[in-house]
Design a protein around this motif. Structure first.
Motif, PDB file in Angstrom:
ATOM      1  N   LEU A  64      13.653  38.505   4.537  1.00 50.41           N
ATOM      2  CA  LEU A  64      14.380  39.064   4.725  1.00 50.41           C
ATOM      3  C   LEU A  64      15.593  39.382   5.454  1.00 50.41           C
ATOM      4  O   LEU A  64      16.478  38.956   5.580  1.00 50.41           O
ATOM      5  CB  LEU A  64      13.173  39.067   6.429  1.00 50.41           C
ATOM      6  CG  LEU A  64      13.935  39.910   7.141  1.00 50.41           C
ATOM      7  CD1 LEU A  64      13.211  40.680   7.059  1.00 50.41           C
ATOM      8  CD2 LEU A  64      13.183  39.367   8.576  1.00 50.41           C
ATOM      9  N   ASP A  65      16.103  40.556   4.396  1.00 53.02           N
ATOM     10  CA  ASP A  65      17.630  40.741   5.509  1.00 53.02           C
ATOM     11  C   ASP A  65      17.500  41.633   6.653  1.00 53.02           C
ATOM     12  O   ASP A  65      17.057  42.800   6.684  1.00 53.02           O
ATOM     13  CB  ASP A  65      17.605  42.497   3.874  1.00 53.02           C
ATOM     14  CG  ASP A  65      19.232  41.792   4.147  1.00 53.02           C
ATOM     15  OD1 ASP A  65      19.641  42.472   5.511  1.00 53.02           O
ATOM     16  OD2 ASP A  65      19.325  43.163   3.741  1.00 53.02           O
ATOM     17  N   ALA A  66      17.559  40.612   7.842  1.00 49.41           N
ATOM     18  CA  ALA A  66      17.692  40.986   9.312  1.00 49.41           C
ATOM     19  C   ALA A  66      19.197  42.146   9.254  1.00 49.41           C
ATOM     20  O   ALA A  66      19.736  41.584   9.558  1.00 49.41           O
ATOM     21  CB  ALA A  66      17.172  39.688   9.419  1.00 49.41           C
ATOM     22  N   GLY A  67      18.430  43.264   9.486  1.00 53.49           N
ATOM     23  CA  GLY A  67      19.233  44.047   9.796  1.00 53.49           C
ATOM     24  C   GLY A  67      20.498  44.239   8.559  1.00 53.49           C
ATOM     25  O   GLY A  67      21.221  44.713   8.722  1.00 53.49           O
ATOM     26  N   CYS A  68      19.644  44.818   7.588  1.00 55.67           N
ATOM     27  CA  CYS A  68      20.024  45.217   6.788  1.00 55.67           C
ATOM     28  C   CYS A  68      20.680  46.491   6.033  1.00 55.67           C
ATOM     29  O   CYS A  68      21.676  46.384   5.156  1.00 55.67           O
ATOM     30  CB  CYS A  68      18.749  45.345   5.655  1.00 55.67           C
ATOM     31  SG  CYS A  68      17.702  47.228   5.901  1.00 55.67           S
ATOM     32  N   GLY A  69      20.581  47.391   7.315  1.00 58.24           N
ATOM     33  CA  GLY A  69      21.962  48.611   7.048  1.00 58.24           C
ATOM     34  C   GLY A  69      21.530  49.223   5.986  1.00 58.24           C
ATOM     35  O   GLY A  69      20.627  49.619   5.730  1.00 58.24           O
ATOM     36  N   THR A  70      22.356  49.642   5.051  1.00 57.20           N
ATOM     37  CA  THR A  70      22.403  50.463   4.008  1.00 57.20           C
ATOM     38  C   THR A  70      22.005  50.061   2.855  1.00 57.20           C
ATOM     39  O   THR A  70      21.305  50.072   1.486  1.00 57.20           O
ATOM     40  CB  THR A  70      23.569  50.780   4.219  1.00 57.20           C
ATOM     41  OG1 THR A  70      24.724  50.299   3.771  1.00 57.20           O
ATOM     42  CG2 THR A  70      23.639  51.501   4.549  1.00 57.20           C
ATOM     43  N   VAL A  86      12.860  41.704   1.636  1.00 62.98           N
ATOM     44  CA  VAL A  86      12.353  43.270   2.440  1.00 62.98           C
ATOM     45  C   VAL A  86      13.228  43.241   3.417  1.00 62.98           C
ATOM     46  O   VAL A  86      14.140  42.573   3.786  1.00 62.98           O
ATOM     47  CB  VAL A  86      10.982  41.881   3.261  1.00 62.98           C
ATOM     48  CG1 VAL A  86      10.488  42.626   4.871  1.00 62.98           C
ATOM     49  CG2 VAL A  86       9.811  41.904   2.398  1.00 62.98           C
ATOM     50  N   GLY A  87      13.511  44.229   3.381  1.00 63.31           N
ATOM     51  CA  GLY A  87      14.648  44.675   5.207  1.00 63.31           C
ATOM     52  C   GLY A  87      13.947  45.205   6.243  1.00 63.31           C
ATOM     53  O   GLY A  87      13.348  46.145   6.350  1.00 63.31           O
ATOM     54  N   LEU A  88      15.179  45.099   7.226  1.00 65.93           N
ATOM     55  CA  LEU A  88      14.519  45.523   8.837  1.00 65.93           C
ATOM     56  C   LEU A  88      15.662  45.766   9.015  1.00 65.93           C
ATOM     57  O   LEU A  88      16.997  45.317   9.231  1.00 65.93           O
ATOM     58  CB  LEU A  88      13.522  44.821   9.263  1.00 65.93           C
ATOM     59  CG  LEU A  88      14.479  43.836  10.300  1.00 65.93           C
ATOM     60  CD1 LEU A  88      15.520  44.133  11.306  1.00 65.93           C
ATOM     61  CD2 LEU A  88      13.881  42.211  10.723  1.00 65.93           C
ATOM     62  N   ASP A  93      18.503  56.233   9.284  1.00 69.68           N
ATOM     63  CA  ASP A  93      19.483  57.179   8.612  1.00 69.68           C
ATOM     64  C   ASP A  93      19.329  56.227   7.756  1.00 69.68           C
ATOM     65  O   ASP A  93      19.357  56.097   6.332  1.00 69.68           O
ATOM     66  CB  ASP A  93      19.786  57.516   8.729  1.00 69.68           C
ATOM     67  CG  ASP A  93      19.413  58.428   9.811  1.00 69.68           C
ATOM     68  OD1 ASP A  93      19.683  59.847   9.969  1.00 69.68           O
ATOM     69  OD2 ASP A  93      18.925  58.389  11.151  1.00 69.68           O
ATOM     70  N   MET A  94      19.602  54.127   8.073  1.00 71.70           N
ATOM     71  CA  MET A  94      20.452  53.603   7.114  1.00 71.70           C
ATOM     72  C   MET A  94      19.514  52.837   6.557  1.00 71.70           C
ATOM     73  O   MET A  94      19.637  53.109   5.218  1.00 71.70           O
ATOM     74  CB  MET A  94      20.757  52.209   8.486  1.00 71.70           C
ATOM     75  CG  MET A  94      22.166  52.885   9.062  1.00 71.70           C
ATOM     76  SD  MET A  94      23.816  53.019   8.260  1.00 71.70           S
ATOM     77  CE  MET A  94      24.239  51.094   8.589  1.00 71.70           C
ATOM     78  N   LEU A  95      18.042  52.954   7.110  1.00 73.92           N
ATOM     79  CA  LEU A  95      16.353  52.519   5.883  1.00 73.92           C
ATOM     80  C   LEU A  95      16.345  53.608   4.633  1.00 73.92           C
ATOM     81  O   LEU A  95      16.576  53.519   4.177  1.00 73.92           O
ATOM     82  CB  LEU A  95      15.943  52.380   6.717  1.00 73.92           C
ATOM     83  CG  LEU A  95      16.115  51.360   7.657  1.00 73.92           C
ATOM     84  CD1 LEU A  95      14.307  51.250   8.693  1.00 73.92           C
ATOM     85  CD2 LEU A  95      15.803  49.808   7.123  1.00 73.92           C
ATOM     86  N   LYS A  96      16.946  54.312   4.948  1.00 73.53           N
ATOM     87  CA  LYS A  96      16.569  55.961   3.850  1.00 73.53           C
ATOM     88  C   LYS A  96      18.070  55.129   3.015  1.00 73.53           C
ATOM     89  O   LYS A  96      17.307  56.081   2.253  1.00 73.53           O
ATOM     90  CB  LYS A  96      17.212  57.417   4.371  1.00 73.53           C
ATOM     91  CG  LYS A  96      15.634  57.937   5.503  1.00 73.53           C
ATOM     92  CD  LYS A  96      15.977  58.969   5.638  1.00 73.53           C
ATOM     93  CE  LYS A  96      14.795  59.289   7.100  1.00 73.53           C
ATOM     94  NZ  LYS A  96      15.059  60.862   7.861  1.00 73.53           N
ATOM     95  N   LYS A 108      10.790  47.790   7.051  1.00 74.82           N
ATOM     96  CA  LYS A 108      10.723  48.323   8.200  1.00 74.82           C
ATOM     97  C   LYS A 108      11.791  48.591   9.269  1.00 74.82           C
ATOM     98  O   LYS A 108      12.821  48.091   9.231  1.00 74.82           O
ATOM     99  CB  LYS A 108      10.216  47.429   8.444  1.00 74.82           C
ATOM    100  CG  LYS A 108       8.612  47.110   7.750  1.00 74.82           C
ATOM    101  CD  LYS A 108       7.085  46.946   8.758  1.00 74.82           C
ATOM    102  CE  LYS A 108       6.716  46.695   7.824  1.00 74.82           C
ATOM    103  NZ  LYS A 108       4.885  47.499   8.502  1.00 74.82           N
ATOM    104  N   LYS A 109      11.621  49.415   9.809  1.00 75.75           N
ATOM    105  CA  LYS A 109      11.746  49.677  11.332  1.00 75.75           C
ATOM    106  C   LYS A 109      11.888  48.768  12.802  1.00 75.75           C
ATOM    107  O   LYS A 109      10.512  48.536  12.948  1.00 75.75           O
ATOM    108  CB  LYS A 109      11.924  51.557  12.192  1.00 75.75           C
ATOM    109  CG  LYS A 109      12.564  51.463  13.009  1.00 75.75           C
ATOM    110  CD  LYS A 109      12.812  53.192  13.322  1.00 75.75           C
ATOM    111  CE  LYS A 109      13.575  52.905  14.620  1.00 75.75           C
ATOM    112  NZ  LYS A 109      13.480  54.560  14.937  1.00 75.75           N
TER     113      LYS A 109
END
Length: 211
Positions: A64-70, A86-88, A93-96, A108-109
């Motif tokens: 898990l990349d916790a607070g993955c930003g861009t 996996v990213g949260l 907008d950062m997740l896009k 995931k948001k």
């Protein structure tokens, strides 16, 4: 100049007074985040890969990349053989932007400090950079991150100098250790967040084994 814009954006995210304001600040920054942080020499999303590879073999389960930003870390780890990522993040907008890197199997948001949408002991490890910093995720968010990490897994994350003690991180570290939830493995020296700008902006990396 990108460096000037980056400093304005950093002031905005550090000064956000609520999760909603923080989300808005990152939404406004998402499109130019990569180029502007690069202009400062922001190295944490790349350097964290060194600690991940030191402690976590590839292929042992999801990370898990916790607070993955861009999603800057994702492609670095994929290049090193880590494919179950996996990213949260709190920002759509950062997740896009992160999704466009095609390095994460799931995005995931979610808000660190609140409940996370995964079962107990789901991840082989979590890692997080630039998230436990001024005006961002609280130290209490570590409890949920530990909950969703497997026994024998790892917690790998940076903490900014200005919040390590004032933000209660040392207290949470001790709480989790006393409760038999994790044990400390490594605490780095202080080092710079930015290779080019802001020489006084310092972080430590912490590594714990989850029990």
């Amino acid at each position: 100049m990108d460096t000037d814009k980056a400093h304005v954006a950093l002031d905005s995210v550090y000064g956000a007074g609520s999760p909603e304001a923080l989300g808005d600040a990152y939404a406004a920054w998402a499109a130019s985040y990569d180029s502007e942080t690069a202009s400062l020499g922001y190295l944490l999303p790349f350097l964290i890969a060194a600690w991940v590879t030191r402690y976590v073999p590839a292929g042992e389960g999801p990370l898990l990349d916790a607070g993955c930003g861009t999603g800057l870390t994702g492609p670095q780890l994929r290049a090193l053989g880590y494919h179950d990522l996996v990213g949260l993040d709190l920002s759509d907008d950062m997740l896009k932007v992160a999704a466009g890197r095609q390095a994460y199997g799931e995005l995931k948001k979610a808000m660190l400090g609140g409940p996370l949408p995964w079962p107990d002991r789901h991840f082989r490890a979590f890692f997080s950079t630039g998230v436990f910093t001024i005006g961002h995720a609280p130290a209490s968010g570590l409890h949920e991150l530990v909950r969703i990490t497997k026994s024998g897994g790892h917690a790998i994350f940076t903490v900014r100098d200005q919040v390590l003690d004032k933000g209660g991180f040392r207290n949470v570290f001790a709480e989790l250790e006393r409760a038999g939830k994790w044990r400390p493995l490594e605490e780095s020296p202080w080092f710079r967040c930015y290779a080019i700008a802001d020489p006084d902006a310092l972080v430590k990396t912490f590594v714990f084994e989850v029990l």
